[in-house]
Design a protein around this motif. Structure first.
Motif, short mmCIF file in Angstrom:
data_model
loop_
_atom_site.label_atom_id
_atom_site.label_comp_id
_atom_site.label_asym_id
_atom_site.label_seq_id
_atom_site.Cartn_x
_atom_site.Cartn_y
_atom_site.Cartn_z
N HIS A 1 25.33 63.74 -12.76
CA HIS A 1 24.30 62.98 -12.66
C HIS A 1 24.22 61.60 -13.27
O HIS A 1 23.78 60.78 -12.79
CB HIS A 1 22.86 63.58 -13.56
CG HIS A 1 22.31 64.82 -12.70
ND1 HIS A 1 22.80 65.27 -11.48
CD2 HIS A 1 21.32 65.82 -13.15
CE1 HIS A 1 22.23 66.53 -11.08
NE2 HIS A 1 21.44 66.61 -12.24
N ALA B 1 24.22 58.20 -11.26
CA ALA B 1 23.11 57.17 -11.58
C ALA B 1 23.61 55.84 -11.83
O ALA B 1 23.18 54.62 -11.74
CB ALA B 1 22.50 57.45 -12.93
N ASN C 1 15.49 57.52 -17.67
CA ASN C 1 14.79 57.29 -16.41
C ASN C 1 15.60 56.96 -15.43
O ASN C 1 15.52 57.42 -14.18
CB ASN C 1 13.69 56.23 -16.65
CG ASN C 1 12.37 56.65 -17.38
OD1 ASN C 1 12.28 57.69 -17.56
ND2 ASN C 1 11.73 55.50 -17.94
N THR C 2 16.92 56.23 -15.61
CA THR C 2 17.85 56.08 -14.61
C THR C 2 18.39 57.31 -14.20
O THR C 2 18.67 57.56 -13.05
CB THR C 2 19.04 54.99 -15.00
OG1 THR C 2 18.40 53.86 -15.55
CG2 THR C 2 19.94 54.66 -14.24
N LYS D 1 16.21 59.65 -11.87
CA LYS D 1 16.13 59.38 -10.55
C LYS D 1 17.16 59.98 -9.67
O LYS D 1 16.89 60.34 -8.52
CB LYS D 1 16.35 57.71 -10.31
CG LYS D 1 15.41 56.87 -10.77
CD LYS D 1 15.72 55.35 -10.50
CE LYS D 1 14.67 54.48 -10.94
NZ LYS D 1 15.04 52.94 -10.57
N VAL D 2 18.17 60.47 -10.39
CA VAL D 2 19.07 61.29 -9.59
C VAL D 2 18.82 62.72 -9.73
O VAL D 2 18.54 63.54 -8.81
CB VAL D 2 20.34 61.10 -10.05
CG1 VAL D 2 21.72 62.25 -9.65
CG2 VAL D 2 21.01 59.64 -9.98
N THR E 1 15.83 64.41 -10.44
CA THR E 1 14.58 64.91 -9.88
C THR E 1 14.70 64.92 -8.44
O THR E 1 13.83 65.85 -7.84
CB THR E 1 13.58 63.79 -10.05
OG1 THR E 1 14.03 62.51 -9.67
CG2 THR E 1 13.03 63.86 -11.58
N ASN E 2 15.69 64.34 -7.92
CA ASN E 2 16.33 64.82 -6.27
C ASN E 2 17.36 65.94 -6.33
O ASN E 2 17.31 66.45 -5.01
CB ASN E 2 16.79 63.64 -5.62
CG ASN E 2 15.81 62.36 -5.23
OD1 ASN E 2 15.03 62.71 -4.58
ND2 ASN E 2 15.41 61.32 -6.22
#
Length: 381
Positions: free
Chosen positions: A107, A111, A256-257, A260-261, A263-264
């Motif tokens: 991740h 990211a 948070n960066t 983004k990966v 959570t998908n």
């Protein structure tokens, strides 16, 4: 169907293929003693099993869970870091659970890395740093570690490299496979190095409580959160490898960066697993004392085995492995295969961790003491 180009330079993980060979020997009746992998054979704490079972009947336990983990789990991570590392984390914004720290390696790389970016990777070091970098089409750039330098980064040598394309640097202390530990000064230098060259420093920190009286986090260094992320794991410290539970900590911006990966890629960790992990992180130091007493006894036996094999162990090693130099004139692969086929003992050859690992082997402490004693008997016959 043609595989993706990104797989062209990625090999199957060494242990995935080698353990098939070991299993085939076992199926043929060979009494293999596995001293190769770091998969804890001891049970998790009883409090953890109780919390897992209790979590099964919790309201909503079988529904999707928060992407960032339950607040209870994140609070437990923050409390754990404060108690053992003297690091203050905001549980809302500066830490996130992972399904094992290996997930975090991918991740983080997805990211922050673009195609063609360069990544500083320790040699020797964990092979996954290289394979994941290649999967995201970044270019590994190795920095050498050696016994003379206590397996610590040589900042003078790093300064001589062209760092213009380097975006990320992997570090891992206590170090796998050598067991070396970093000092506060080394962590301070890493933070300064990251700031100077605008490089994200990622410390992989799963071994800090195994045979180590002074657990450290790089996040304790002044200003570290600006340029540092730290991976941690419950796999080794709480015998929960199969649970796949880890955590990532750092600044809100960097977390948070990564989210983004993440959570998908998943829909939250199973609630009972988080309940068990929360219970683990709340345990006191007596838990670590109890497992380290077992590992210390095993370590003594492994050192006896190493001596019988004329292997020379390194000094002051933390973690659940013993890193040893093989006798002169033999490659690590040759030595390991000879152990496997002559004595039915499996260990890890140093070359799999990079060319600077050649000439060494790694013994795991993750087997019962009687198995190590049997290995000693076989070698001494």
């Amino acid at each position: 169907m043609i595989p993706a180009n990104r797989l062209a330079h990625v090999k199957e993980y060494y242990f995935a293929s080698k353990l098939r060979e070991v299993r085939n020997l076992q199926a043929a009746g060979k009494p293999i003693i596995n001293l190769g992998i770091g998969s804890p054979d001891l049970a998790p704490p009883t409090q953890v099993i109780t919390a897992l079972n209790g979590g099964l009947t919790h309201k909503g336990a079988h529904q999707y869970q928060p992407y960032k983990g339950t607040l209870e789990f994140r609070n437990a991570i923050a409390d754990f870091y404060q108690k053992y590392y003297q690091v203050s984390l905001n549980p809302e914004t500066e830490t996130v659970p992972l399904m094992g720290s290996k997930e975090g390696i991918l991740h983080i790389s997805m990211a922050f890395l673009n195609k063609g970016d360069e990544v500083l990777i320790p040699n020797p070091g964990y092979p996954t740093y290289t394979s994941v970098s290649k999967l995201v089409e970044a270019n590994p750039v190795y920095y050498d570690l050696n016994e003379e330098g206590n397996w610590l980064p040589n900042f003078e040598a790093l300064a001589q490299k062209d760092l213009s394309k380097v975006k990320l640097m992997w570090v891992n202390y206590p170090h796998m496979p050598t067991g070396a530990s970093a000092t506060d000064e080394v962590f301070k230098q890493l933070v300064a190095f990251g700031k100077k060259h605008q490089i994200l420093i990622v410390n992989d920190n799963p071994y800090s409580f195994i045979l180590n009286n002074n657990p450290k986090s790089i996040l304790k260094a002044e200003g570290a959160k600006e340029v540092v992320l730290e991976l941690n794991s419950l796999s080794k410290s709480f015998n929960m490898a199969g649970w796949r539970v880890g955590m990532l900590s750092g600044s809100e911006k960097n977390i948070n960066t990564v989210l983004k990966v993440k959570t998908n890629m998943d829909s939250g960790m199973f609630y009972p697993v988080q309940a068990g992990a929360t219970a683990a992180l709340k345990l006191d130091k007596s838990w670590f004392d109890s497992i380290n007493a077992i590992y210390q006894s095993r370590r003594t036996k492994i050192l006896e085995l190493a001596e019988a094999l004329h292997c020379k162990p390194g000094k002051e090693q933390a973690g659940m492995f013993i890193w040893c130099k093989v006798p002169e004139g033999k490659s690590s692969e040759e030595f390991v295969d000879n152990l496997l086929y002559e004595y039915s003992i499996f260990t890890a050859p140093g070359f799999i961790f990079g060319d600077k690992g050649e000439g060494y082997i790694r013994f795991s402490l993750c087997t019962a003491e009687e198995n190590i004693e049997e290995a000693i008997k076989r070698v001494k016959k």
